[in-house]
Scaffold this motif. Structure first.
Motif, PDB file in Angstrom:
ATOM      1  N   ILE A 114      45.471  39.343  49.661  1.00 20.90           N
ATOM      2  CA  ILE A 114      44.289  38.174  49.148  1.00 20.90           C
ATOM      3  C   ILE A 114      44.640  38.146  47.500  1.00 20.90           C
ATOM      4  O   ILE A 114      44.951  36.872  47.084  1.00 20.90           O
ATOM      5  CB  ILE A 114      43.110  38.496  49.599  1.00 20.90           C
ATOM      6  N   GLU A 115      44.526  39.122  46.908  1.00 25.47           N
ATOM      7  CA  GLU A 115      44.436  39.119  45.396  1.00 25.47           C
ATOM      8  C   GLU A 115      45.812  38.634  44.852  1.00 25.47           C
ATOM      9  O   GLU A 115      45.656  37.836  44.051  1.00 25.47           O
ATOM     10  CB  GLU A 115      44.153  40.580  44.981  1.00 25.47           C
ATOM     11  N   ASN A 116      46.863  39.213  45.557  1.00 24.08           N
ATOM     12  CA  ASN A 116      48.088  38.710  44.997  1.00 24.08           C
ATOM     13  C   ASN A 116      48.304  37.197  45.331  1.00 24.08           C
ATOM     14  O   ASN A 116      48.943  36.607  44.476  1.00 24.08           O
ATOM     15  CB  ASN A 116      49.206  39.627  45.516  1.00 24.08           C
ATOM     16  N   MET A 117      48.122  36.785  46.504  1.00 21.42           N
ATOM     17  CA  MET A 117      48.187  35.515  46.588  1.00 21.42           C
ATOM     18  C   MET A 117      47.362  34.484  45.906  1.00 21.42           C
ATOM     19  O   MET A 117      47.965  33.300  45.496  1.00 21.42           O
ATOM     20  CB  MET A 117      47.902  35.377  48.190  1.00 21.42           C
ATOM     21  N   VAL A 118      46.027  34.991  45.543  1.00 23.64           N
ATOM     22  CA  VAL A 118      45.137  34.000  44.789  1.00 23.64           C
ATOM     23  C   VAL A 118      45.897  33.840  43.300  1.00 23.64           C
ATOM     24  O   VAL A 118      46.056  32.837  42.777  1.00 23.64           O
ATOM     25  CB  VAL A 118      43.949  34.591  44.872  1.00 23.64           C
ATOM     26  N   ALA A 119      46.467  35.021  42.899  1.00 24.87           N
ATOM     27  CA  ALA A 119      47.137  35.180  41.490  1.00 24.87           C
ATOM     28  C   ALA A 119      48.412  34.260  41.726  1.00 24.87           C
ATOM     29  O   ALA A 119      48.691  33.754  40.496  1.00 24.87           O
ATOM     30  CB  ALA A 119      47.372  36.406  41.114  1.00 24.87           C
ATOM     31  N   SER A 120      48.939  34.273  42.600  1.00 22.61           N
ATOM     32  CA  SER A 120      50.293  33.427  42.601  1.00 22.61           C
ATOM     33  C   SER A 120      49.801  31.885  42.867  1.00 22.61           C
ATOM     34  O   SER A 120      50.962  31.043  42.855  1.00 22.61           O
ATOM     35  CB  SER A 120      51.077  33.914  43.840  1.00 22.61           C
ATOM     36  N   GLY A 121      48.823  31.421  42.910  1.00 23.13           N
ATOM     37  CA  GLY A 121      48.523  30.094  43.080  1.00 23.13           C
ATOM     38  C   GLY A 121      48.515  29.392  44.516  1.00 23.13           C
ATOM     39  O   GLY A 121      48.739  28.122  44.342  1.00 23.13           O
ATOM     40  N   VAL A 122      47.964  30.315  45.401  1.00 22.57           N
ATOM     41  CA  VAL A 122      48.196  29.442  46.795  1.00 22.57           C
ATOM     42  C   VAL A 122      47.065  28.560  46.830  1.00 22.57           C
ATOM     43  O   VAL A 122      46.091  28.892  46.243  1.00 22.57           O
ATOM     44  CB  VAL A 122      48.358  30.512  47.849  1.00 22.57           C
ATOM     45  N   PRO A 182      34.255  40.491  51.375  1.00 20.71           N
ATOM     46  CA  PRO A 182      34.124  40.435  49.941  1.00 20.71           C
ATOM     47  C   PRO A 182      35.275  39.866  49.209  1.00 20.71           C
ATOM     48  O   PRO A 182      35.248  39.070  48.512  1.00 20.71           O
ATOM     49  CB  PRO A 182      33.806  41.849  49.498  1.00 20.71           C
ATOM     50  N   ALA A 183      36.585  40.175  49.649  1.00 15.28           N
ATOM     51  CA  ALA A 183      37.772  39.625  49.024  1.00 15.28           C
ATOM     52  C   ALA A 183      38.012  38.247  49.315  1.00 15.28           C
ATOM     53  O   ALA A 183      38.523  37.461  48.496  1.00 15.28           O
ATOM     54  CB  ALA A 183      39.063  40.481  49.637  1.00 15.28           C
ATOM     55  N   ILE A 184      37.686  37.595  50.529  1.00 14.44           N
ATOM     56  CA  ILE A 184      37.543  36.377  51.264  1.00 14.44           C
ATOM     57  C   ILE A 184      36.703  35.673  50.141  1.00 14.44           C
ATOM     58  O   ILE A 184      37.030  34.488  49.791  1.00 14.44           O
ATOM     59  CB  ILE A 184      37.098  36.179  52.521  1.00 14.44           C
ATOM     60  N   GLN A 185      35.726  35.867  49.916  1.00 12.02           N
ATOM     61  CA  GLN A 185      34.448  35.306  48.940  1.00 12.02           C
ATOM     62  C   GLN A 185      34.960  35.347  47.620  1.00 12.02           C
ATOM     63  O   GLN A 185      34.748  34.189  47.135  1.00 12.02           O
ATOM     64  CB  GLN A 185      33.154  36.144  49.053  1.00 12.02           C
ATOM     65  N   LYS A 186      35.782  36.094  47.065  1.00 12.79           N
ATOM     66  CA  LYS A 186      36.318  36.073  45.888  1.00 12.79           C
ATOM     67  C   LYS A 186      37.285  34.772  45.608  1.00 12.79           C
ATOM     68  O   LYS A 186      37.302  34.038  44.850  1.00 12.79           O
ATOM     69  CB  LYS A 186      36.792  37.288  45.250  1.00 12.79           C
ATOM     70  N   ALA A 187      38.462  34.669  46.819  1.00  9.71           N
ATOM     71  CA  ALA A 187      39.181  33.726  46.764  1.00  9.71           C
ATOM     72  C   ALA A 187      38.758  32.407  47.193  1.00  9.71           C
ATOM     73  O   ALA A 187      39.217  31.411  46.364  1.00  9.71           O
ATOM     74  CB  ALA A 187      40.137  34.065  48.015  1.00  9.71           C
ATOM     75  N   GLY A 203      38.640  28.345  44.682  1.00 10.57           N
ATOM     76  CA  GLY A 203      38.954  27.249  45.087  1.00 10.57           C
ATOM     77  C   GLY A 203      40.015  27.447  46.230  1.00 10.57           C
ATOM     78  O   GLY A 203      40.522  26.120  46.564  1.00 10.57           O
ATOM     79  N   VAL A 204      40.099  28.642  46.697  1.00 10.92           N
ATOM     80  CA  VAL A 204      41.284  28.873  47.685  1.00 10.92           C
ATOM     81  C   VAL A 204      40.597  28.503  49.222  1.00 10.92           C
ATOM     82  O   VAL A 204      39.638  29.075  49.574  1.00 10.92           O
ATOM     83  CB  VAL A 204      41.835  30.085  47.586  1.00 10.92           C
ATOM     84  N   LEU A 205      41.147  27.778  49.768  1.00 12.77           N
ATOM     85  CA  LEU A 205      40.808  27.406  51.310  1.00 12.77           C
ATOM     86  C   LEU A 205      41.153  28.657  52.335  1.00 12.77           C
ATOM     87  O   LEU A 205      42.308  29.022  52.354  1.00 12.77           O
ATOM     88  CB  LEU A 205      41.404  26.240  52.040  1.00 12.77           C
ATOM     89  N   VAL A 206      40.057  29.412  52.896  1.00 14.47           N
ATOM     90  CA  VAL A 206      40.548  30.577  53.560  1.00 14.47           C
ATOM     91  C   VAL A 206      40.095  30.159  55.248  1.00 14.47           C
ATOM     92  O   VAL A 206      39.038  29.997  55.550  1.00 14.47           O
ATOM     93  CB  VAL A 206      39.834  31.806  53.261  1.00 14.47           C
ATOM     94  N   ILE A 207      41.238  30.458  55.945  1.00 16.48           N
ATOM     95  CA  ILE A 207      41.178  30.159  57.494  1.00 16.48           C
ATOM     96  C   ILE A 207      41.592  31.356  58.153  1.00 16.48           C
ATOM     97  O   ILE A 207      42.477  32.020  57.909  1.00 16.48           O
ATOM     98  CB  ILE A 207      42.053  28.924  58.047  1.00 16.48           C
ATOM     99  N   ALA A 208      40.578  31.913  59.129  1.00 18.72           N
ATOM    100  CA  ALA A 208      40.887  32.826  60.074  1.00 18.72           C
ATOM    101  C   ALA A 208      41.592  32.386  61.093  1.00 18.72           C
ATOM    102  O   ALA A 208      41.419  31.505  61.828  1.00 18.72           O
ATOM    103  CB  ALA A 208      39.544  33.630  60.425  1.00 18.72           C
TER     104      ALA A 208
END
Length: 338
Positions: free
Chosen positions: A94-102, A117-122, A126-131
């Motif tokens: 998650i951290e790597n993907m957010v940093a890459s601009g997904v 917690p990692a999802i909440q940070k993403a 402004g990152v959309l997160v879908i399970a």
């Protein structure tokens, strides 16, 4: 087509520190073959994080995401832990993907609570997160959930098993997933509900991690504990095939009813071959495809997917039981994991 994504030396050092060297990262996009698209061209970046990259269910999910990304002009990055339960690997992904601009991340949580917690940070960035497939705990930790109704999937095979036993006293073995994984709990509880039973009626319960070899060992252990087991509920078809192997070694494969969930092509073939009596078929390709489209929509017009989208479940068997709606393996093989 997928290609290996190179990590910078700094990211490699970070991965080593966090102990996730087994994490696999790949990327694909509409320009992967021609080179016409580049990371600086404004293309929409979508991330997919699965529990593993070896389970056929997640392989099919990745295929669905890749196809949808190509059709919608998006670039897909994927990650998977070494094993089911690798929460640390998913956090790093998650951290790597957010940093890459997904723009959005699709995830099948290995640990429904620990990943929050990692999802909440993403999401805060402004990152959309879908399970996909497996809900988080709480479910509201993500923007949306695209999944099978796992309680219903379990209930269908429970109802089937009850009808197939035709009034005989059931000695139930439950080959489950792992503690703390909501999809496993839901399927287990759904089976008991459909069968009209409780955990007190389960003579042996073992965790398998959804693995065939562990399923075989679990079944062997259960047979030692309760040799008269006649109904086996399994979390998925690899576990079911492991159970079948153990039963066959004891000459019991003909008189023990095995039911399962997933409806993959191999599992559906096992139903056709008589190794598994019935399975609840779900559709991971559809989950992933719809998830990618939702991220693309969000990137283009800011509209967020929300709530729960049921991607469907179908009971597959060639030995239909009165009062239980099902389809045969012909249908199952045509639609396996579509």
């Amino acid at each position: 087509m997928s290609r290996t994504t190179r990590l910078s030396s700094s990211l490699l050092r970070a991965a080593a520190v966090t102990g996730v060297a087994a994490l696999t990262l790949t990327a694909c996009g509409s320009g992967a073959d021609s080179g016409s698209s580049s990371s600086g061209s404004g293309e929409i970046k979508v991330g997919l994080i699965t529990k593993t990259d070896t389970n056929p269910f997640f392989v099919k999910m990745k295929e669905g995401a890749e196809k949808a990304a190509k059709e919608n002009g998006a670039k897909l990055s994927t990650a998977a832990g070494k094993f089911d339960g690798d929460n640390a690997g998913q956090v790093t992904a998650i951290e790597n993907m957010v940093a890459s601009g997904v723009k959005g991340i699709l995830i099948t949580p290995s640990d429904s609570k620990a990943i929050v917690p990692a999802i909440q940070k993403a999401r805060a960035k402004g990152v959309l997160v879908i399970a996909l497939d497996t809900p988080t705990e709480p479910e509201s930790a993500v923007d949306a959930l695209f999944a099978t109704d796992n309680l219903k999937a379990g209930q269908l095979i429970g109802e089937y098993a009850k009808a197939a036993m035709k009034g005989k006293t059931a000695k139930i073995a439950a080959l489950d997933l792992a503690p703390g994984v909501s999809v496993g709990v839901q399927r287990h509880n759904g089976f008991l509900k459909g069968f009209g039973a409780t955990d007190k009626d389960v003579v042996c319960a073992q965790d398998t991690g959804g693995d065939q070899a562990k399923g075989q060992t679990a079944m062997e252990n259960c047979l030692q504990k309760s040799p008269d087991i006649n109904v086996v509920y399994t979390i998925n078809e690899p576990a079911a095939l492991g159970a079948y192997t153990a039963l066959k070694a004891k000459g019991r494969e003909k008189d023990v009813l095995i039911v399962s969930v997933d409806g993959g092509c191999t599992g559906t073939q096992a139903v056709k071959d008589g190794k598994i009596a019935a399975t609840s078929q779900q559709y991971p390709l559809k989950m992933a495809s719809q998830g990618v489209k939702a991220v693309v929509t969000y990137a283009k017009d800011g509209k967020k997917a929300s709530g729960y989208t049921d991607t469907g479940v179908t009971l597959i068997t060639d030995k239909a039981q009165s009062g239980v709606t099902s389809k045969d393996t012909g249908y199952g093989l045509e639609n396996c994991w579509g």
